[in-house]
Design a protein around this motif. Structure first.
Motif, short mmCIF file in Angstrom:
data_model
loop_
_atom_site.label_atom_id
_atom_site.label_comp_id
_atom_site.label_asym_id
_atom_site.label_seq_id
_atom_site.Cartn_x
_atom_site.Cartn_y
_atom_site.Cartn_z
N LEU A 1 23.45 21.33 -72.91
CA LEU A 1 22.89 21.08 -74.17
C LEU A 1 22.00 19.81 -74.26
N ASP A 2 22.55 18.86 -73.80
CA ASP A 2 21.74 17.57 -73.90
C ASP A 2 20.50 17.55 -72.84
N ASN A 3 20.61 18.14 -71.89
CA ASN A 3 19.51 18.40 -70.76
C ASN A 3 18.54 19.47 -71.53
N ILE A 4 18.94 20.23 -72.31
CA ILE A 4 17.84 21.23 -73.03
C ILE A 4 17.24 20.49 -73.98
N LEU A 5 17.84 19.79 -74.73
CA LEU A 5 17.24 18.85 -75.74
C LEU A 5 16.39 17.47 -75.51
N VAL B 1 18.09 18.38 -85.23
CA VAL B 1 19.07 19.30 -85.97
C VAL B 1 18.18 20.69 -85.53
N ALA B 2 17.18 20.85 -86.00
CA ALA B 2 16.38 22.22 -85.65
C ALA B 2 16.25 22.49 -84.12
N GLY B 3 16.10 21.32 -83.43
CA GLY B 3 15.96 21.68 -81.99
C GLY B 3 17.48 22.37 -81.41
N ALA B 4 18.45 21.47 -81.97
CA ALA B 4 19.80 22.23 -81.45
C ALA B 4 19.91 23.58 -81.69
N ALA B 5 19.53 23.90 -82.88
CA ALA B 5 19.66 25.44 -83.22
C ALA B 5 18.59 26.12 -82.29
N ARG B 6 17.85 25.76 -82.18
CA ARG B 6 16.72 26.52 -81.17
C ARG B 6 17.37 26.54 -79.80
N ALA B 7 18.02 25.46 -79.31
CA ALA B 7 18.83 25.38 -78.05
C ALA B 7 19.63 26.37 -78.09
N ARG B 8 20.48 26.48 -79.03
CA ARG B 8 21.62 27.53 -78.89
C ARG B 8 21.29 29.11 -78.87
N GLY B 9 19.97 29.27 -79.80
CA GLY B 9 19.50 30.57 -79.63
C GLY B 9 19.05 30.77 -78.20
N LEU B 10 18.27 30.04 -77.78
CA LEU B 10 17.91 30.04 -76.44
C LEU B 10 18.90 30.30 -75.43
N ALA B 11 20.00 29.90 -75.45
CA ALA B 11 21.23 29.57 -74.70
C ALA B 11 21.72 31.21 -74.65
N HIS B 12 21.78 31.58 -75.87
CA HIS B 12 22.42 32.69 -76.18
C HIS B 12 21.53 33.78 -75.46
N ALA B 13 20.20 33.69 -75.44
CA ALA B 13 19.34 34.72 -75.04
C ALA B 13 19.37 34.48 -73.39
N LEU B 14 19.56 33.59 -73.00
CA LEU B 14 19.60 33.28 -71.29
C LEU B 14 21.09 33.70 -70.86
N ILE C 1 14.98 26.66 -67.83
CA ILE C 1 14.17 27.46 -68.81
C ILE C 1 14.13 27.23 -70.04
N ALA C 2 15.59 27.26 -70.67
CA ALA C 2 15.77 26.71 -72.03
C ALA C 2 15.05 25.40 -72.38
N ARG C 3 15.36 24.56 -71.45
CA ARG C 3 14.45 23.13 -71.92
C ARG C 3 13.10 23.31 -72.07
N ALA C 4 12.61 24.16 -71.10
CA ALA C 4 11.23 24.41 -71.11
C ALA C 4 10.53 24.76 -72.49
N LEU C 5 11.40 25.76 -72.91
CA LEU C 5 11.10 26.40 -74.07
C LEU C 5 11.42 25.94 -75.56
N VAL C 6 12.20 24.78 -75.45
CA VAL C 6 12.94 24.54 -76.74
C VAL C 6 11.97 23.93 -77.97
N THR C 7 11.06 23.40 -77.21
CA THR C 7 9.99 22.89 -78.36
C THR C 7 8.96 24.08 -78.86
N SER C 8 9.04 25.42 -78.32
CA SER C 8 8.00 26.37 -78.85
C SER C 8 6.92 25.81 -78.11
N PRO C 9 6.69 25.48 -76.97
CA PRO C 9 5.26 25.15 -76.33
C PRO C 9 4.40 26.15 -76.28
N SER C 10 3.03 25.74 -76.60
CA SER C 10 1.82 26.82 -76.21
C SER C 10 1.56 26.93 -74.82
#
Length: 237
Positions: A110-114, A125-138, A161-170
């Motif tokens: 989790l800390d790596n993803i964040l 807070v929002a980042g951790a919620a997104r990280a958990r959602g990505l972790a579930h999907a992955l 991959i979750a770390r790369a996507l956690v900020t909703s990058p363009s």
């Protein structure tokens, strides 16, 4: 890909050089006449070793700066920004996945993803919620509190991959992300990257030597061809 699709990244008339050996050695040079990456588009980048694929990724990410030309993210130039400004833009707007994963082994998953959230001073807070959602999907939700050094290769790749996507990058940039994986795992990782990038309308550029994967992409570019100006009437790469 429609030409009116929003541009996630654009390169125009870029030249990058560096020395590859002693004083008598010819410098390595990468020239990119024009490259456009559209939102929601998946592009594979091919070319032999030493042709400049990783250099192209590093230029787009702002890790390297060109000697000439312009690089834009979502229409804003980054080639002239100070290193700290490029780093901040990279943390907020670009997702990076490398062959060696680049995880911090003493941190849990989790800390790596964040990490990009922390580096970009984003909302944890929002980042951790997104990280958990990505972790579930992955498929790594049960592993979030496991120290990264204890994860398998496939699990580490999914964390990356979750770390790369956690900020909703363009823009998501991947440098040989399947190079250390067996063919079945490589296909699964690509599935996840394509699914997540398209779901969030991010442009995806992936460097790969695995030509069996190329049919999965919207476009394939050869880095050796990027120096060639497009002929009149020809679609821009």
């Amino acid at each position: 890909m429609s030409t009116d699709t929003a541009l996630a990244a654009e390169i125009e008339d870029v030249v990058f050089q560096r020395r590859t050996g002693g004083d008598d050695a010819a410098p390595f040079e990468l020239r990119v006449s024009s490259l456009r990456l559209h939102a929601g588009e998946a592009v594979a980048c091919i070319g032999p070793s030493g042709s400049g694929k990783t250099t192209l990724v590093h230029l787009l990410a702002g890790i390297l700066t060109p000697h000439a030309g312009e690089i834009r993210l979502a229409g804003a130039r980054i080639d002239g920004l100070h290193e700290s400004a490029r780093r901040a833009r990279r943390a907020r707007e670009i997702g990076l996945v490398f062959q060696e994963f680049e995880l911090l082994d003493y941190l849990d998953a989790l800390d790596n993803i964040l990490l990009p959230i922390r580096l970009g001073r984003g909302d944890l807070v929002a980042g951790a919620a997104r990280a958990r959602g990505l972790a579930h999907a992955l498929g790594i939700a049960p592993l979030l509190r496991r120290v990264s050094a204890r994860l398998s290769q496939g699990e580490r790749q999914r964390v990356a991959i979750a770390r790369a996507l956690v900020t909703s990058p363009s823009l998501v940039l991947c440098d040989e992300p399947t190079g250390n994986l067996d063919p079945e795992s490589a296909g699964s990782v690509l599935d996840l990257l394509l699914e997540q990038a398209r779901e969030h309308e991010a442009a995806l550029l992936m460097v790969t030597h695995d030509h069996t994967l190329l049919g999965r992409f919207d476009r394939v570019i050869d880095v050796r061809e990027l120096a060639r100006p497009a002929r009149r009437g020809e679609a821009q790469p």
